[in-house]
Design a protein around this motif. Structure first.
Motif, mmCIF file in Angstrom:
data_model
loop_
_atom_site.group_PDB
_atom_site.id
_atom_site.type_symbol
_atom_site.label_atom_id
_atom_site.label_comp_id
_atom_site.label_asym_id
_atom_site.label_seq_id
_atom_site.Cartn_x
_atom_site.Cartn_y
_atom_site.Cartn_z
ATOM 1 N N ASP A 31 -31.687 59.508 -28.066
ATOM 2 C CA ASP A 31 -31.167 58.871 -26.853
ATOM 3 C C ASP A 31 -32.275 58.644 -25.827
ATOM 4 N N CYS A 40 -41.754 46.889 -16.317
ATOM 5 C CA CYS A 40 -40.705 47.889 -16.535
ATOM 6 C C CYS A 40 -41.391 49.252 -16.543
ATOM 7 N N ARG A 61 -33.323 50.541 -22.764
ATOM 8 C CA ARG A 61 -32.348 49.987 -21.811
ATOM 9 C C ARG A 61 -32.950 49.752 -20.432
ATOM 10 N N SER A 62 -33.982 50.503 -20.099
ATOM 11 C CA SER A 62 -34.559 50.408 -18.753
ATOM 12 C C SER A 62 -35.136 49.027 -18.457
ATOM 13 N N LYS A 112 -32.785 38.506 -22.293
ATOM 14 C CA LYS A 112 -31.453 38.859 -21.782
ATOM 15 C C LYS A 112 -30.652 37.601 -21.464
ATOM 16 N N GLU A 143 -33.714 46.137 -19.154
ATOM 17 C CA GLU A 143 -32.699 45.095 -18.979
ATOM 18 C C GLU A 143 -32.728 44.508 -17.581
ATOM 19 N N GLN A 144 -32.963 45.351 -16.569
ATOM 20 C CA GLN A 144 -32.981 44.847 -15.201
ATOM 21 C C GLN A 144 -34.132 43.887 -14.956
ATOM 22 N N VAL A 189 -33.814 42.692 -23.303
ATOM 23 C CA VAL A 189 -33.001 43.623 -24.077
ATOM 24 C C VAL A 189 -33.928 44.239 -25.125
ATOM 25 N N GLN A 238 -28.628 43.543 -33.425
ATOM 26 C CA GLN A 238 -29.053 44.897 -33.068
ATOM 27 C C GLN A 238 -29.157 45.798 -34.295
ATOM 28 N N ASP A 288 -33.583 55.248 -26.678
ATOM 29 C CA ASP A 288 -32.604 54.246 -26.268
ATOM 30 C C ASP A 288 -32.626 54.038 -24.750
ATOM 31 N N GLN A 289 -32.768 55.125 -24.014
ATOM 32 C CA GLN A 289 -32.812 55.019 -22.552
ATOM 33 C C GLN A 289 -34.010 54.196 -22.100
#
Length: 326
Positions: A124, A99, A131-132, A243, A134-135, A139, A258, A127-128
């Protein structure tokens, strides 16, 4: 993944299936960590588990496998991706090639202080970056501390970039770490943490770099007494959830997990600060010398590292936003 660890993962996965089938609503979340049972990250995940168990009425529990019981961090990452393991606490450096955004918080001299680091990770921006992943099949639940990494040496203190030139310095097995050491004119020597003490003692390497707790717990201060406060990186830890397993959970359970993960962060930071201070006192009593450094001389040679590893518009934007946080 080794055969032994693959076997462990398969058996653990079967056990999880049987648990779910046999107890209907019961759910056991299994989490891995390479650190020992009393380490702040392990204790923080256990605290998270207490919160989850309480808020789910005892229906959801967390079992932590500490001390590398389920293999290395790379093994744990692979098991989480496959869904054979629910969670893992890993260094974000271990995620660099999986990632790429996780390279950003590992960049040298990006964070100016622990307070700056916390402001970024709690925003944020943090958080970003979570989230990166997840792909890639993960998680990101939370960021934990890993302290500031500094250089420590055998024969002479490292006060500026000139002092480090030509030295053989142990680094994590990470391309970014290697590039950073090469940028200061030293010879990067990647090796597992367990080999550092002997390598310093025998002169195979001249120096290493890590935080106070690792410097102390590995007894590196006994063979490398000069701890130079370069504080070049503050690479944080990540708490990752599978995930594949996350997507199967009802929304209410996801919220419980969470929220508990986020609440465990403050507890972990408190434990980490205590651990750092205790380790510092131990190494000072053991004869270590903490050396102030000319950080600007190190920062001045880091542009090639940023040019090489900050490779996308998203990463460049994150760097700018992090540097703008006051």
């Amino acid at each position: 993944m080794s055969y032994l660890n693959l076997k462990r993962a398969v058996l653990a996965g079967i056990a999880g299936i049987l648990l779910s089938a046999g107890t209907a609503q019961a759910l056991e979340l299994r989490s891995a960590d390479i650190h020992p049972d009393d380490y702040p990250t392990v204790l923080a995940v256990k605290k998270m588990g207490e919160l989850i168990q309480e808020r789910s009425g005892g229906r959801i529990t967390v079992k932590v496998f500490s001390g590398g019981a389920l293999g290395s961090e790379n093994d744990s990452i692979e098991q989480v991706k496959l869904g054979a393991l629910t969670m893992a606490r890993v260094s974000s450096a271990a995620m660099h090639n999986i990632c790429e955004v996780t390279r950003v918080p590992s960049l040298p001299f990006l964070f100016t202080s622990t307070e700056h680091l916390h402001k970024v990770l709690d925003s944020d921006i943090g958080d970003q970056m979570l989230r990166s992943c997840e792909q890639a099949g993960f998680v990101g639940l939370a960021w934990y501390d890993s302290g500031a990494r500094s250089m420590y040496s055998r024969d002479k203190p490292i006060r500026n970039v000139s002092d480090a030139k030509g030295m053989k310095i142990r680094v994590q097995q990470s391309d970014l770490s290697v590039a950073m050491i090469e940028a200061i004119g030293a010879n990067a020597t990647p090796m597992p943490l367990g080999e550092v003490y002997t390598s310093l003692k025998t002169g195979l390497i001249d120096a290493a770099e890590n935080n106070y707790p690792s410097y102390e717990s590995g007894h590196h201060y006994e063979v490398a007494k000069y701890y130079s406060k370069t504080e070049h990186t503050m690479t944080p830890e990540m708490l990752l959830f599978s995930k594949r397993q996350w997507d199967k959970l009802p929304e209410a359970d996801r919220k419980i997990i969470q929220d508990a993960a986020r609440e465990s962060v403050a507890y972990m930071r408190k434990l980490w600060a205590e651990r750092e201070n205790n380790s510092l006192q131990i190494v000072l009593k053991g004869g270590a010398e903490v050396v102030e450094t000319d950080k600007a001389s190190f920062q001045a040679v880091m542009k090639p590292v940023y040019d090489r590893f900050v490779t996308t518009d998203e990463m460049r934007d994150l760097v700018k936003r992090i540097q703008a946080v006051k």
